[in-house]
Write an enzyme that holds these catalytic residues in place. Structure first.
Site, PDB file in Angstrom:
ATOM      1  N   ASP A   1       0.844  -1.179   0.000  1.00  0.00           N
ATOM      2  CA  ASP A   1       0.000   0.000   0.000  1.00  0.00           C
ATOM      3  C   ASP A   1       0.893   1.248   0.000  1.00  0.00           C
ATOM      4  O   ASP A   1       1.837   1.336  -0.784  1.00  0.00           O
ATOM      5  CB  ASP A   1      -0.967  -0.081   1.190  1.00  0.00           C
ATOM      6  CG  ASP A   1      -2.065   0.954   1.174  1.00  0.00           C
ATOM      7  OD1 ASP A   1      -3.069   0.741   0.471  1.00  0.00           O
ATOM      8  OD2 ASP A   1      -1.927   1.977   1.867  1.00  0.00           O
TER       9      ASP A   1
ATOM     10  N   TYR B   1      -2.924  11.123   1.441  1.00  0.00           N
ATOM     11  CA  TYR B   1      -3.806  11.287   0.289  1.00  0.00           C
ATOM     12  C   TYR B   1      -3.782  12.732  -0.206  1.00  0.00           C
ATOM     13  O   TYR B   1      -3.816  12.977  -1.423  1.00  0.00           O
ATOM     14  CB  TYR B   1      -5.220  10.834   0.654  1.00  0.00           C
ATOM     15  CG  TYR B   1      -5.251   9.365   0.977  1.00  0.00           C
ATOM     16  CD1 TYR B   1      -5.532   8.421   0.004  1.00  0.00           C
ATOM     17  CD2 TYR B   1      -4.936   8.914   2.259  1.00  0.00           C
ATOM     18  CE1 TYR B   1      -5.521   7.064   0.287  1.00  0.00           C
ATOM     19  CE2 TYR B   1      -4.913   7.561   2.554  1.00  0.00           C
ATOM     20  CZ  TYR B   1      -5.197   6.641   1.567  1.00  0.00           C
ATOM     21  OH  TYR B   1      -5.161   5.294   1.855  1.00  0.00           O
TER      22      TYR B   1
ATOM     23  N   HIS C   1      -6.640  -7.157  -0.703  1.00  0.00           N
ATOM     24  CA  HIS C   1      -5.642  -6.106  -0.482  1.00  0.00           C
ATOM     25  C   HIS C   1      -4.727  -6.394   0.694  1.00  0.00           C
ATOM     26  O   HIS C   1      -3.568  -5.987   0.700  1.00  0.00           O
ATOM     27  CB  HIS C   1      -6.357  -4.776  -0.245  1.00  0.00           C
ATOM     28  CG  HIS C   1      -5.439  -3.610  -0.075  1.00  0.00           C
ATOM     29  ND1 HIS C   1      -4.582  -3.186  -1.072  1.00  0.00           N
ATOM     30  CD2 HIS C   1      -5.223  -2.783   0.983  1.00  0.00           C
ATOM     31  CE1 HIS C   1      -3.891  -2.148  -0.642  1.00  0.00           C
ATOM     32  NE2 HIS C   1      -4.246  -1.886   0.597  1.00  0.00           N
TER      33      HIS C   1
END
Length: 292
Positions: free
Chosen positions: A107, A216, A272
């Site tokens: 990630d 982000y 994931h």
């Protein structure tokens, strides 16, 4: 202070802290041998690798930090672009007396691992990337486009917006994070209530939610940095794996744009969350790939 936990979940792990620049980094360490660094993603901590550390520590000195702003690492106001996060880790590695490492990431930890290898090209033997499509290569950007049923990476755009995500998520971390652990998994039962609580509790540490969202908000800066790195593709061996029920072949496809020697593919029966869903595959692959 060093804490040694010899339980099954956290085998023979020592916990330490080190100050690197503007950040105080918490990290776990186990084993002996050449250094192998594991970088976690959002919304997790070093503990996402806890089922992988044991096998790897039989051959390597395994170093597993909490990234800037997450877990027990301090939470500065800025510095969440992947170049800076990679520099944090590089500073930690050098402070421990190591020059060249084996490196794996998942990630956002995978994005930081790529930035590490791209910035410190003589400091990484081999790089392994799990379940991440790097900002700036067009693949992640395409995956943000709306699709029926919400089957797209909507959170990448949502969490990059200033202020609003924090206002809506704060106090609802359990509801919000549980959705990701269930919907991005091949088998949602891979996560126990204790697993989920571990990460929810970490995200409710003072400053953690704000800091996590900064990754982000820094997406577009990280994308610009990666576009510059990609002008000189990595020449070291790279492995790139996506989960069958999540990114699939996109991880390898993306890394083929960033490096010249890429292997990997799709992890079957995995979404994931590679550390919880397929820890045996991850450990076996890293031992084989790094040990070649």
């Amino acid at each position: 202070m060093t804490i040694v936990d010899s339980s099954t979940e956290f085998p023979l792990v020592e916990h330490h802290t080190a100050t690197v620049g503007d950040v105080r980094i918490h990290f776990a360490r186990a084993g002996a041998g050449e250094p192998l660094v594991l970088l976690h993603g959002w919304p997790q901590t070093w503990a996402s690798w806890r089922r992988v550390i044991g096998p790897l520590s039989q051959k390597y000195t395994v170093i597993v930090p909490d990234l800037r702003g997450l877990g027990f690492t301090s939470k500065p106001d800025s510095g969440y672009d992947t170049n800076t996060v990679a520099k944090d880790v590089h500073g930690l590695v050098r402070s421990l007396g190591f020059d060249k490492i084996y490196l794996a990431g998942h990630d956002w930890g995978a994005a930081a691992a790529y930035a590490y290898a791209a910035q410190f090209r003589d400091a990484v033997h081999k790089l392994s990337i799990f379940e991440m499509v790097l900002p700036g290569f067009g693949i992640m950007e395409g995956a943000m486009q709306p699709q029926p049923g919400g089957n797209f990476l909507w959170h990448m755009a949502f969490q990059s917006v200033p202020d609003i995500p924090f206002a809506l998520i704060e106090g609802r971390e359990d509801i919000y994070l549980r959705w990701f652990f269930e919907h991005f998994a091949y088998d949602p039962t891979a996560f126990s209530e204790e697993d989920i609580a571990l990460y929810v509790n970490a995200m409710t540490h003072v400053g953690s939610l704000r800091a996590g969202l900064e990754y982000y908000k820094s997406y577009f800066l990280s994308a610009e940095q990666n576009q510059e790195h990609a002008k000189t593709p990595l020449s070291i061996p790279v492995s790139a794996w996506g989960g069958e029920a999540c990114l699939g072949g996109y991880t390898k496809q993306c890394l083929e744009l960033a490096a010249t020697d890429v292997r990997g593919g799709i992890i079957e029966r995995c979404g994931h969350w590679i550390g919880e869903e397929r820890p045996e595959f991850v450990a076996d692959h890293l031992l084989e790939f790094f040990g070649e």
